[in-house]
Design a protein around this motif. Structure first.
Motif: not given
Lengths: 401, 397
Positions: B60, B227-229, B232, B250-251, B254
């Motif tokens: 990330v 990653n996305s968790k 956020d 951003y990951t 992404q």
């Protein structure tokens, strides 16, 4: 080779007789020319839009950017550097812009903003004619105004639940400021710089409340010269000064003409490349012309034999077929040019309604160029079939079934 | 029966050689352009994906600025910010990246250079990427507080005479020694590759610029699913602290998706423009078929008089058109692949990564599209032939 009345008449009659074939061959040329014309027109329009934006800034402008835009951290310019720029021959005046970021708080909502500090008097003088920093609501901040800020329309309407309007009080990094003016939104060119909607402007005095003076250094300096010619020479001497003092590539100095030329080169390359891909279809269209001419010569073998027997010269036969293919190219070209422009203006219209400064341009060069190009393609495609026709032996041709 | 139809279609193609050849040429050019662009586009996407795989996909990134806000200023991440990030569940470790500029002097030439720095004890993810491979000298280590690694271009062209390893230089008047010269990186087409780059250890950078804070953080997670968790969570924490749009998180997924979609749009647009050529090629097929039907009017009359059905006649001409499409498509596909390999060769020669892809998918697209265009272009002329009145047709001169 002469194109007398007879030749022209025979060529036209043949095209009309084979209506459907002529029509389909034409379509090939029309599609090819239309795609080239529309791509060129949009490409030129983009270049023109960029040029206009630059011209509104003035061609007698030099941008001085410490660090050369290479990295976020950069060299700090001091007062001596600024004075040197001002005293360079040809320079009328200059304005340093100091940029910092800060947290703007309004109604308990926080937003990170870019803070640009300028001398208000200088800013008014220098940006007056450019539409840059034009106040639509409220007023410009005053010289020693340490409270007033200008904000962009985006920041005013889009960032907070309740609109941030004129005379409202906000906190920046915890200190209070007043919104004294709202700036006119800047047009964005397609693929150009992002709209600086999240920016605010304040006077240097105001910025000194937020950051100690030792931490401040200009992030960009706009320099106005007396004439556009001066811009070139002054840019060179400023560049030499910084190269000597801080080393090569330490400070980027570019005149507006330099920047414009760089952008134009990129746009031109792009347009050329895409038009090149589009031109493939015209190549295929040209092959179509050749094909229909070959067929036409074959079908008229007997007729050619008869004309030759009655005394038509090889040249005359050749010119009949060459004119025929050039006509296909020319007529297809004209229709293609019209359709191409219609397409590019439609695209530009759609682009504009989506908010891009997209323009289509209708240039005499594009129009004439496309017309000549289509006729050349037409004539070239006709050469081999026309020579074949001219070289037919009348005796054999008359016997042809 | 079907065999007869095929034979007839083929015979008619070979009879009108010049016409068939020119009609084919149109199709070949159109398909070659499409196949070549598809092959190059797919090749570009592949090399980007490979580079990302090398760097790892469980990363990330967090920038101290947000491009969406239109500002170019950064917020300074403090040490406590970094240790907060390290404490987020799912985070393996954090690698802060520092960057700055300085004036480097060697051979009495002064030049502005960009400096990149990171903790070299934690930089293993850059190893596979070839970032610390040296051509001369040795790689730098975290203990090198005065040693630097410089790019080959800078060593060769930056300072009048080429610089060698062990050369003493100054940056902002502080003394440094060149420990190694970096092997040129293979970059993807369009990627930014700074030439005036210097690498140093974090301890060296802290001495060079004592107050500096990281430009961005590379946050390595235990698995890419997290990653996305994690992204956020970071966004929420730092936006609360520094304001909306103050940071950009951003990951690697992404980022990869974004790059892929940009390539896809460009490829799609270019293929659209070159597909126009294919339409023109299709018009060419139609034209050739109309002429062919006209020339064979009498023949069609005889076939009908001898009992050929409308359907048989229709099929004869549609298959003829489809054959033009298919043969042209096959030749165009081969030509297109040839072109893409030649382009890849020249691009690779210039030091960038590009390998035009040859795949079943692209081949099927090339062959399928050309055949479909052939059938569509042949349909109207074939219908015309099928609907001919045999009596009229036999009388045709």
């Amino acid at each position: 080779m002469k194109f007398d009345g007879d030749v022209v008449e025979v060529s036209f009659r043949n095209l009309k007789k084979e209506g459907l074939r002529t029509f389909l061959t034409l379509i090939g040329v029309v599609i090819g020319i239309a795609s080239i014309v529309s791509l060129l027109s949009i490409g030129n329009g983009l270049t023109l839009a960029v040029e206009e934006q630059f011209e509104s800034l003035g061609t007698n402008t030099i941008f001085v950017i410490p660090g050369g835009g290479m990295s976020i951290a950069s060299i700090k310019l001091n007062q001596i550097d600024l004075d040197t720029i001002d005293n360079t021959s040809g320079v009328e005046r200059s304005i340093p812009i100091y940029s910092k970021s800060g947290i703007l708080e309004y109604n308990q909502e926080k937003v990170n903003v870019s803070i640009n500090a300028v001398d208000p008097k200088k800013a008014e003088d220098i940006f007056q004619s450019t539409g840059f920093m034009e106040v639509t609501e409220g007023r410009m901040m005053e010289k020693n105004d340490s409270q007033g800020i200008l904000i962009g329309t985006t920041l005013s309407t889009d960032f907070f639940k309740r609109d941030l309007s004129l005379k409202k009080q906000v906190l920046i990094n915890g200190l209070s400021f007043n919104v004294v003016g709202i700036l006119k939104p800047q047009g964005t060119s397609f693929g150009g710089a992002p709209n600086m909607g999240g920016s605010i402007y304040m006077s240097l005095e105001a910025l000194k409340r937020l950051y100690s003076e030792s931490n401040l250094s200009p992030s960009i300096i706009f320099v106005k010269t007396y004439t556009a010619d001066d811009a070139k020479y002054s840019a060179d001497s400023i560049k030499d000064y910084f190269n000597d003092k801080y080393g090569e590539d330490s400070v980027r100095v570019s005149s507006s003409e330099d920047l414009l030329n760089q952008i134009k080169t990129i746009l031109d390359l792009l347009t050329l490349f895409i038009t090149g891909v589009g031109a493939i279809s015209l190549l295929v269209g040209g092959i179509g012309i050749m094909n229909s001419m070959v067929t036409s010569v074959m079908e008229r073998t007997r007729e050619i034999g008869l004309m030759k027997a009655l005394g038509a010269s090889d040249d005359k036969i050749k010119s009949i077929f060459l004119l025929e293919s050039a006509l296909i190219g020319g007529i297809g070209g004209i229709i293609g040019i019209i359709i191409g422009y219609l397409m590019s203006f439609t695209i530009a219209f759609i682009g504009q309604s989506l908010g891009y400064a997209l323009e289509a341009s209708m240039g005499i060069e594009i129009t004439i160029g496309a017309l000549i190009f289509s006729m050349i393609i037409g004539s070239l495609s006709g050469v081999v079939p026309a020579i074949n026709a001219a070289n037919l032996d009348p005796v054999v041709a008359l016997r042809y079934e | 029966m079907i065999q007869d139809i095929f034979e007839m279609s083929l015979k008619s193609l070979t009879r009108q050689q010049i016409r068939s050849f020119l009609t084919l040429a149109g199709v070949v050019i159109g398909i070659a352009a499409i196949v070549c662009l598809l092959s190059i586009g797919q090749g570009l996407t592949n090399s980007v994906n490979e580079q990302f795989e090398q760097l790892g996909t469980n990363i990330v990134y967090m920038l101290g600025m947000n491009p969406l806000s239109g500002t170019s200023n950064t917020i300074d991440f403090s040490d406590s910010d970094i240790s907060w990030v390290e404490g987020v569940s799912g985070v393996d470790y954090v690698l802060p990246l520092y960057s700055g500029v300085g004036t480097m002097q060697a051979n009495s030439v002064r030049k502005n250079v960009m400096i990149l720095s990171m903790d070299l004890d934690k930089s293993s993810l850059f190893e596979e990427y070839g970032y610390f491979d040296v051509e001369e000298g040795r790689r730098i280590e975290e203990g090198d507080t005065q040693g630097i690694l410089i790019t080959k271009q800078l060593a060769e062209d930056g300072f009048d005479k080429p610089l060698n390893a062990k050369k003493l230089v100054t940056i902002n008047d502080l003394p440094y020694k060149i420990i190694g010269i970096q092997k040129p990186l293979k970059v993807v087409v369009g990627d930014y590759n700074p030439e005036n780059l210097i690498l140093m250890s974090e301890s060296a950078f802290k001495k060079f610029s004592p107050n500096s804070t990281p430009t961005y953080l590379m946050i390595v997670t235990f698995s890419r699913e997290d990653n996305s968790k994690i992204a956020d969570e970071l966004t929420k924490h730092f936006e609360d602290k520094y304001g909306q749009r103050s940071i950009y998180v951003y990951t690697s997924d992404q980022l990869l998706d974004q790059i892929n979609s940009i390539y896809a749009i460009i490829t799609f647009f270019l293929i659209g423009v070159s597909a126009i050529a294919m339409i023109v090629g299709g018009v060419g097929i139609m034209n050739a078929m109309i002429t062919s039907v006209m020339e064979k009017t009498k023949e069609i009359g005889i076939m009908k008089a001898l009992g050929a059905s409308n359907y048989t006649i229709l099929m004869i001409f549609i298959i003829e058109a489809a054959l033009i499409g298919l043969i042209g498509g096959a030749m165009g596909t081969i030509l297109g692949y040839g072109l893409s390999q030649i382009i890849s060769f020249f691009v690779s020669e210039s030091g960038m990564i590009l390998q035009g892809v040859i795949s079943l998918e692209i081949t099927l697209i090339g062959l399928g599209f050309s055949t479909i265009v052939g059938v569509i272009s042949g349909y109207l002329p074939a219908l015309r032939a099928a609907n001919l009145d045999p009596i009229e047709a036999l009388r045709y001169e």
